[in-house]
Design an enzyme around this catalytic site. Structure first.
Site, mmCIF file in Angstrom:
data_model
loop_
_atom_site.group_PDB
_atom_site.id
_atom_site.type_symbol
_atom_site.label_atom_id
_atom_site.label_comp_id
_atom_site.label_asym_id
_atom_site.label_seq_id
_atom_site.Cartn_x
_atom_site.Cartn_y
_atom_site.Cartn_z
ATOM 1 N N VAL A 20 0.926 -1.355 0.246
ATOM 2 C CA VAL A 20 -0.049 -0.083 0.087
ATOM 3 C C VAL A 20 0.930 1.198 0.091
ATOM 4 O O VAL A 20 0.559 2.155 -0.681
ATOM 5 C CB VAL A 20 -1.112 0.006 1.147
ATOM 6 N N ASP A 38 9.948 3.389 6.260
ATOM 7 C CA ASP A 38 9.938 1.805 6.823
ATOM 8 C C ASP A 38 11.085 1.449 7.890
ATOM 9 O O ASP A 38 12.053 1.956 7.834
ATOM 10 C CB ASP A 38 9.936 1.111 5.891
ATOM 11 N N ARG A 43 14.646 -3.219 3.325
ATOM 12 C CA ARG A 43 13.623 -2.860 2.364
ATOM 13 C C ARG A 43 13.966 -1.414 1.822
ATOM 14 O O ARG A 43 13.833 -1.164 0.747
ATOM 15 C CB ARG A 43 12.120 -2.907 3.217
ATOM 16 N N CYS A 268 -6.938 -8.951 3.057
ATOM 17 C CA CYS A 268 -8.239 -8.223 2.981
ATOM 18 C C CYS A 268 -9.400 -9.207 3.412
ATOM 19 O O CYS A 268 -9.945 -9.136 4.550
ATOM 20 C CB CYS A 268 -8.542 -7.334 1.618
#
Length: 429
Positions: A20, A38, A43, A268
């Site tokens: 996202v 982050d 990452r 989700c």
């Protein structure tokens, strides 16, 4: 005019650079100064080199952004977001082993932001939550660690994420965005902020709770509909009827909704209904439809494993010690996302039968799967199997010669996605 002035002065921190957050940071950086933050240094280092393991960002766009876009800074250092005045939180909100909301990352992010929050700053949450979570759970943390008063010194908004991992057609800017704010003025600002990048437009909800609830029911509705056809699949299996034949026939009516049976995982649909149920139960209401749908969907992995074993027995295959290949572990096709994968249920159920299951998935990261599920993926397929389960419809699998993976003509092929030619499979959902 005041909103435009506020937008002109906006500097955004996007907290969490996953499926996202990364696309959001890239898109906002086309118009505003953005710090993509982050806590995972590896990452951030990968992204700074133009590499995205989630494959959500356009490779060319990412390379351009990290090399030439002076508006974008990627960082794992807290001090780098201290000069921002809009903080957008996109951290994961999973469920725990008891299927209760796990807000640890969300509250940790709120605590971190509270340490750098300043007067008139705005914190916008995109992470999926239950109605009331932003104001009842997150705001007190912000107030405590910032030493500021909500809606006096700082403000909040909520705009639920609508990223569809692996979907290269319905991307961030092409999906209408729900927005909200803690005061009318902040709601207008949040709406204008997103409207400046979302070409599909925005929908300003009347309150943060309404926006939170809208996200929860989006996926609960899909979950319930899929659970219905999954239950039909269980019933029709006992009748010897192919579920997809029934769906094809029923779909000839103009108002029939053609949902398909299958494994329901991901961040989700397999999670959000539990958030809604949690809130309902905290208010003294035990939801019937939502939780019954969840029970059906959560048990589909066990059904697939049991059906495979029955077919193997019918073909005179000895179960104990037999080997089964599972094709795919990500929660959807052509996507590396392994969150809440229900393929894992098939794997463990087969092990309980005394079977040796192997999983191969060219999209999933071997190290990530090992860390998350304790399962070591095959790096390549170099043997044949008594049973083969197509669990995820990756393009690579659809082009594969499945029959060449069979140990003998009696070997069983089970197609959970119902995408393989019928003459090649022994069973399907």
């Amino acid at each position: 005019m005041e909103i435009q002035q506020a937008l002109d002065a906006t500097k955004i921190a996007v907290i969490g650079l996953g499926y996202v957050g990364l696309p959001l940071a890239l898109e906002f950086s086309k118009k505003y100064p953005v710090v993509g933050f982050d806590i995972d240094e590896s990452r951030v280092n990968e992204l700074q080199q133009g590499k995205d393991r989630t494959k959500e960002a356009d490779a060319e766009q990412l390379q351009h952004a990290v090399q030439q876009n002076s508006n974008l800074q990627l960082s794992s250092r807290l001090e780098d977001i201290s000069t921002c005045n809009v903080f957008i939180v996109t951290v994961p909100t999973p469920i725990d082993q008891f299927k209760a909301p796990d807000l640890r990352l969300l509250l940790k992010a709120s605590k971190m932001i509270g340490g750098v929050l300043k007067k008139n700053d705005v914190v916008i949450y995109e992470s999926t939550v239950y109605p009331g979570c932003t104001e009842e759970d997150c705001v007190p943390v912000l107030e405590k660690f910032a030493g500021l008063t909500f809606n006096v010194d700082f403000f909040c908004g909520y705009s639920p994420e609508r990223i569809n991992p692996g979907d290269k057609k319905n991307t961030l800017t092409k999906i209408k965005k729900v927005t909200s704010g803690s005061t009318p003025d902040i709601a207008s600002f949040v709406d204008a902020l997103y409207a400046s990048i979302i070409t599909a437009g925005t929908h300003l909800a009347p309150s943060i709770r309404v926006a939170e609830a809208s996200k929860a029911i989006e996926n609960a509705q899909r979950d319930v509909n899929i659970s219905f056809v999954n239950e039909l699949s269980l019933i029709f299996d006992k009748m010897g009827i192919d579920t997809h034949d029934v769906l094809d026939a029923a779909a000839t009516k103009w108002n029939f909704l053609k949902f398909k049976p299958g494994l329901v995982g991901g961040h989700c649909i397999g999670v959000d209904p539990y958030y809604l149920a949690h809130k309902a139960e905290s208010l003294g209401y035990h939801p019937q439809v939502i939780l019954s749908g969840r029970r059906v969907n959560d048990n589909m992995g066990s059904f697939v494993a049991a059906k495979l074993v029955k077919l193997m027995v019918q073909n005179n295959i000895q179960i104990a010690g037999s080997k089964v290949l599972i094709l795919g572990i990500t929660f959807k096709e052509n996507c590396p996302d392994i969150r809440n994968s229900r393929v894992v249920d098939i794997y463990h159920e087969l092990k309980d039968y005394g079977i040796q299951p192997h999983i191969y998935d060219p999209y999933a990261h071997i190290e990530e799967v090992l860390e998350e599920y304790g399962i070591k993926l095959l790096s390549e397929i170099n043997q044949t199997y008594h049973g083969i389960v197509l669990a995820v419809a990756h393009d690579e699998f659809l082009q594969m010669n499945i029959s060449s993976l069979k140990k003998s003509p009696n070997s069983i092929v089970f197609d959970t996605k119902s995408v393989l030619p019928r003459h090649e499979v022994n069973g399907r959902l």
